[in-house]
Design a protein around this motif. Structure first.
Motif, PDB file in Angstrom:
ATOM      1  N   PRO A   1     -37.965  -7.805  19.219  1.00  0.00           N
ATOM      2  CA  PRO A   1     -37.606  -7.651  20.639  1.00  0.00           C
ATOM      3  C   PRO A   1     -38.769  -7.146  21.479  1.00  0.00           C
ATOM      4  O   PRO A   1     -39.658  -6.444  20.975  1.00  0.00           O
ATOM      5  N   LEU A   2     -38.750  -7.491  22.752  1.00  0.00           N
ATOM      6  CA  LEU A   2     -39.718  -6.925  23.678  1.00  0.00           C
ATOM      7  C   LEU A   2     -39.407  -5.450  23.910  1.00  0.00           C
ATOM      8  O   LEU A   2     -40.302  -4.608  23.864  1.00  0.00           O
ATOM      9  N   PHE A   3     -38.128  -5.135  24.138  1.00  0.00           N
ATOM     10  CA  PHE A   3     -37.733  -3.758  24.408  1.00  0.00           C
ATOM     11  C   PHE A   3     -36.920  -3.206  23.237  1.00  0.00           C
ATOM     12  O   PHE A   3     -35.940  -3.819  22.811  1.00  0.00           O
ATOM     13  N   THR A   4     -37.349  -2.069  22.717  1.00  0.00           N
ATOM     14  CA  THR A   4     -36.635  -1.412  21.624  1.00  0.00           C
ATOM     15  C   THR A   4     -36.050  -0.088  22.127  1.00  0.00           C
ATOM     16  O   THR A   4     -36.455   0.440  23.158  1.00  0.00           O
ATOM     17  N   LYS A   5     -35.101   0.423  21.371  1.00  0.00           N
ATOM     18  CA  LYS A   5     -34.474   1.684  21.746  1.00  0.00           C
ATOM     19  C   LYS A   5     -35.519   2.795  21.796  1.00  0.00           C
ATOM     20  O   LYS A   5     -36.353   2.915  20.887  1.00  0.00           O
ATOM     21  N   PRO A   6     -35.497   3.623  22.840  1.00  0.00           N
ATOM     22  CA  PRO A   6     -36.486   4.706  22.944  1.00  0.00           C
ATOM     23  C   PRO A   6     -36.436   5.656  21.761  1.00  0.00           C
ATOM     24  O   PRO A   6     -37.435   6.281  21.418  1.00  0.00           O
ATOM     25  N   SER A   7     -35.286   5.777  21.117  1.00  0.00           N
ATOM     26  CA  SER A   7     -35.128   6.709  20.001  1.00  0.00           C
ATOM     27  C   SER A   7     -35.588   6.133  18.672  1.00  0.00           C
ATOM     28  O   SER A   7     -35.532   6.809  17.650  1.00  0.00           O
ATOM     29  N   SER A   8     -36.010   4.859  18.674  1.00  0.00           N
ATOM     30  CA  SER A   8     -36.415   4.237  17.418  1.00  0.00           C
ATOM     31  C   SER A   8     -37.629   4.943  16.826  1.00  0.00           C
ATOM     32  O   SER A   8     -38.638   5.133  17.499  1.00  0.00           O
TER      33      SER A   8
ATOM     34  N   ARG B   1     -33.362  -3.249  18.514  1.00  0.00           N
ATOM     35  CA  ARG B   1     -33.322  -3.877  19.830  1.00  0.00           C
ATOM     36  C   ARG B   1     -32.614  -2.969  20.836  1.00  0.00           C
ATOM     37  O   ARG B   1     -31.592  -2.359  20.535  1.00  0.00           O
ATOM     38  N   LEU B   2     -33.166  -2.902  22.030  1.00  0.00           N
ATOM     39  CA  LEU B   2     -32.502  -2.198  23.115  1.00  0.00           C
ATOM     40  C   LEU B   2     -31.139  -2.840  23.359  1.00  0.00           C
ATOM     41  O   LEU B   2     -31.006  -4.065  23.328  1.00  0.00           O
ATOM     42  N   THR B   3     -30.123  -2.038  23.564  1.00  0.00           N
ATOM     43  CA  THR B   3     -28.780  -2.555  23.785  1.00  0.00           C
ATOM     44  C   THR B   3     -28.303  -2.213  25.190  1.00  0.00           C
ATOM     45  O   THR B   3     -28.898  -1.381  25.879  1.00  0.00           O
ATOM     46  N   TYR B   4     -27.206  -2.861  25.567  1.00  0.00           N
ATOM     47  CA  TYR B   4     -26.594  -2.558  26.859  1.00  0.00           C
ATOM     48  C   TYR B   4     -26.238  -1.076  26.930  1.00  0.00           C
ATOM     49  O   TYR B   4     -26.458  -0.409  27.941  1.00  0.00           O
ATOM     50  N   GLY B   5     -25.683  -0.554  25.822  1.00  0.00           N
ATOM     51  CA  GLY B   5     -25.321   0.857  25.781  1.00  0.00           C
ATOM     52  C   GLY B   5     -26.520   1.773  25.915  1.00  0.00           C
ATOM     53  O   GLY B   5     -26.448   2.833  26.550  1.00  0.00           O
TER      54      GLY B   5
ATOM     55  N   VAL C   1     -29.288   1.093  27.550  1.00  0.00           N
ATOM     56  CA  VAL C   1     -29.702   1.056  28.954  1.00  0.00           C
ATOM     57  C   VAL C   1     -28.813   1.977  29.792  1.00  0.00           C
ATOM     58  O   VAL C   1     -29.300   2.760  30.614  1.00  0.00           O
ATOM     59  N   ARG C   2     -27.492   1.894  29.557  1.00  0.00           N
ATOM     60  CA  ARG C   2     -26.574   2.764  30.291  1.00  0.00           C
ATOM     61  C   ARG C   2     -26.840   4.233  29.975  1.00  0.00           C
ATOM     62  O   ARG C   2     -26.779   5.096  30.853  1.00  0.00           O
ATOM     63  N   GLY C   3     -27.135   4.517  28.694  1.00  0.00           N
ATOM     64  CA  GLY C   3     -27.396   5.891  28.321  1.00  0.00           C
ATOM     65  C   GLY C   3     -28.648   6.448  28.965  1.00  0.00           C
ATOM     66  O   GLY C   3     -28.694   7.620  29.350  1.00  0.00           O
ATOM     67  N   GLN C   4     -29.661   5.600  29.117  1.00  0.00           N
ATOM     68  CA  GLN C   4     -30.932   6.044  29.685  1.00  0.00           C
ATOM     69  C   GLN C   4     -30.873   6.155  31.203  1.00  0.00           C
ATOM     70  O   GLN C   4     -31.347   7.123  31.797  1.00  0.00           O
TER      71      GLN C   4
ATOM     72  N   GLY D   1     -27.921   5.438  33.195  1.00  0.00           N
ATOM     73  CA  GLY D   1     -26.622   5.805  33.737  1.00  0.00           C
ATOM     74  C   GLY D   1     -25.777   4.607  34.089  1.00  0.00           C
ATOM     75  O   GLY D   1     -26.277   3.548  34.454  1.00  0.00           O
ATOM     76  N   GLU D   2     -24.468   4.765  33.943  1.00  0.00           N
ATOM     77  CA  GLU D   2     -23.525   3.744  34.374  1.00  0.00           C
ATOM     78  C   GLU D   2     -23.239   3.903  35.847  1.00  0.00           C
ATOM     79  O   GLU D   2     -23.570   4.909  36.476  1.00  0.00           O
ATOM     80  N   LYS D   3     -22.556   2.899  36.391  1.00  0.00           N
ATOM     81  CA  LYS D   3     -22.152   2.932  37.803  1.00  0.00           C
ATOM     82  C   LYS D   3     -21.293   4.170  38.067  1.00  0.00           C
ATOM     83  O   LYS D   3     -20.270   4.373  37.440  1.00  0.00           O
ATOM     84  N   GLY D   4     -21.742   5.025  38.980  1.00  0.00           N
ATOM     85  CA  GLY D   4     -20.987   6.219  39.314  1.00  0.00           C
ATOM     86  C   GLY D   4     -21.044   7.305  38.253  1.00  0.00           C
ATOM     87  O   GLY D   4     -20.255   8.243  38.277  1.00  0.00           O
ATOM     88  N   SER D   5     -21.999   7.211  37.326  1.00  0.00           N
ATOM     89  CA  SER D   5     -22.098   8.196  36.255  1.00  0.00           C
ATOM     90  C   SER D   5     -22.797   9.455  36.748  1.00  0.00           C
ATOM     91  O   SER D   5     -23.607   9.426  37.671  1.00  0.00           O
ATOM     92  N   ALA D   6     -22.484  10.573  36.082  1.00  0.00           N
ATOM     93  CA  ALA D   6     -23.146  11.832  36.431  1.00  0.00           C
ATOM     94  C   ALA D   6     -24.439  12.004  35.641  1.00  0.00           C
ATOM     95  O   ALA D   6     -25.201  12.938  35.896  1.00  0.00           O
ATOM     96  N   ASP D   7     -24.687  11.121  34.678  1.00  0.00           N
ATOM     97  CA  ASP D   7     -25.854  11.228  33.815  1.00  0.00           C
ATOM     98  C   ASP D   7     -26.787  10.049  34.034  1.00  0.00           C
ATOM     99  O   ASP D   7     -26.419   9.026  34.597  1.00  0.00           O
ATOM    100  N   GLY D   8     -28.019  10.201  33.563  1.00  0.00           N
ATOM    101  CA  GLY D   8     -28.966   9.105  33.595  1.00  0.00           C
ATOM    102  C   GLY D   8     -30.020   9.266  34.671  1.00  0.00           C
ATOM    103  O   GLY D   8     -29.937  10.107  35.563  1.00  0.00           O
ATOM    104  N   VAL D   9     -31.037   8.404  34.571  1.00  0.00           N
ATOM    105  CA  VAL D   9     -32.192   8.469  35.456  1.00  0.00           C
ATOM    106  C   VAL D   9     -31.788   8.317  36.922  1.00  0.00           C
ATOM    107  O   VAL D   9     -32.263   9.053  37.795  1.00  0.00           O
ATOM    108  N   LEU D  10     -30.911   7.342  37.217  1.00  0.00           N
ATOM    109  CA  LEU D  10     -30.551   7.076  38.613  1.00  0.00           C
ATOM    110  C   LEU D  10     -29.786   8.240  39.230  1.00  0.00           C
ATOM    111  O   LEU D  10     -29.981   8.571  40.401  1.00  0.00           O
TER     112      LEU D  10
END
Length: 446
Positions: free
Chosen positions: A300-307, A313-317, A319-322, A324-333
């Motif tokens: 993969p081009l992008f791998t999980k940061p914790s690898s 492979r980087l997963t949808y989950g 990305v959300r964990g890093q 944040g999800e829509k309206g989440s209290a956590d994450g970069v955004l």
């Protein structure tokens, strides 16, 4: 979820409209479950399928409550009344999601109601076309009968971020991984599911002279990777596959997320100097893998940061964990203050926003950016159908699509995709110096 179909006798089920007697009782008794199982087998995201099942269970409960009618016996009038129920009732009839206890209050926008009825269209199309247990699609008939002003499908206003605001955000990001992810989304408009499916063999980073950049060649050699044909002779490009569904194998790997490209050939997307710099910076700082055989997976081009020493492979989950999800209290955004929990959707920035940012800012006289790309180029890069080819209710091959949707011919690609893209892609100026790319009108290397 339990099915209301259990309340019907076998004789009543047989009376439901049918065009095919093969396993009709079994299919009709479990119509919703059959539909949901089919979606999961085809690789649809589990959360999305759960939401679709919730819609169908609510409809099933409604028609049973209304007329004690089985879902395979409804007509378009039932769908019209269901739409009215969604507009005017206070609560759902069912517990509409496995993570939610009790009844939910109804407060649906026109877009939400239209999406719910679209799920019904998909459901009855499945029963009609694939199972042959109904002879028409009542949901489709109902949608066609509504007046034009029944649904206001205008998307909600999105936050307007000036170019300097986006640059400040990119400069604020802590790691090359975060910058590479966000810049890839901003520069290409790819979906998150498509982003995680990009392989190293689908990316060709050049040296500015028509050859592969030596640093990138080192990564390719390390994993014994051969570039795919779509990018092999096109330095500074990436290829986005047309489709990947759960269960699709790439050598020994199982892809977990599907791509939604509309064109069967996929898309070859140019990489400008800013994105190339970000990708090289990220690859140079990515944790090196432990010694093992890489031949059985697509790297993969992008791998999980914790690898740690792996090539997960980087997963949808992830990305959300890093981020944040829509309206989440956590994450970069959320940390940056762009995604506030409880705030209206139109005031927040979430990961899918960057796809819209790319599109809106490259349309003529749209957004906050003065440059623009032809509609066909935007459609090709995004993986959409070229809407400039629509005339009235008929769709035909326009000059824009004919020129743009062919990347097999080098000159055609350079003139109709690469050149207008590079002439107009926005620059954020986050690097003092970028890795140069080649003049797009130069002859290809041999």
């Amino acid at each position: 979820m339990s099915s209301i179909s259990d309340q019907f006798t076998e004789e009543e089920i047989r009376e439901a409209d049918t065009t095919n007697s093969v396993d009709e009782v079994e299919v009709k008794s479990n119509a919703i479950s059959e539909f949901i199982s089919n979606k999961l087998v085809r690789g649809r995201q589990e959360r999305m399928v759960q939401d679709q099942e919730s819609v169908l269970r609510e409809f099933e409960a409604f028609v049973y409550w209304l007329d004690r009618v089985h879902v395979c016996m409804v007509d378009d009038g039932h769908v019209v009344e269901f739409n009215d129920h969604l507009k005017h009732s206070d609560r759902y009839l069912t517990r509409t999601h496995p993570d939610v206890d009790g009844l939910l209050e109804l407060d649906l926008s026109d877009v939400s109601r239209h999406n719910i009825l679209s799920v019904l269209v998909d459901f009855y199309n499945f029963l009609k076309e694939e199972k042959g247990v109904v002879s028409n699609n009542p949901a489709q008939q109902a949608l066609r009968s509504f007046p034009e002003d029944e649904f206001d499908l205008t998307p909600p206003d999105r936050p307007r971020k000036e170019m300097d605001e986006m640059r400040e955000f990119l400069e604020w990001l802590d790691t090359p991984f975060e910058r590479a992810i966000i810049l890839t989304l901003l520069k290409t408009g790819v979906r998150i599911g498509e982003l995680v499916n990009i392989d190293l063999r689908c990316v060709h980073l050049g040296d500015g002279a028509g050859n592969t950049h030596p640093l990138y060649q080192r990564f390719l050699d390390q994993y014994d990777i051969n570039l795919i044909s779509e990018v092999r002779d096109k330095p500074d490009t990436m290829f986005v596959y047309t489709k990947f569904n759960e269960g699709t194998e790439i050598r020994e790997e199982i892809r977990k997320h599907g791509n939604k490209r509309k064109d069967e050939q996929g898309s070859v997307i140019p990489i400008d100097d800013e994105l190339k710099t970000a990708l090289l910076e990220y690859l140079l700082t990515r944790n090196p893998p432990l010694e093992h055989d890489h031949r059985d997976i697509a790297i993969p081009l992008f791998t999980k940061p914790s690898s740690e020493g792996t090539l997960d492979r980087l997963t949808y989950g992830s990305v959300r964990g890093q981020f944040g999800e829509k309206g989440s209290a956590d994450g970069v955004l959320a940390e940056y203050g762009w995604d506030e929990q409880g705030a209206p959707t139109e005031e927040n920035v979430f990961m899918h926003y960057f796809r819209h940012y790319f599109t809106d800012n490259h349309k003529h006289n749209h957004g906050v950016y003065r440059g623009w790309m032809p509609a066909g180029v935007i459609a090709y890069i995004r993986g959409d159908v070229d809407k400039s080819a629509t005339v009235g209710s008929e769709r035909r091959e326009s000059t824009a699509r004919e020129n743009t949707y062919s990347h097999s011919d080098w000159r055609n690609y350079k003139i109709n995709i690469e050149q207008p893209y590079l002439d107009n892609i926005y620059k954020f100026g986050i690097y003092d110096q970028t890795v140069p790319r080649r003049d797009p009108l130069a002859a290809p290397s041999r």
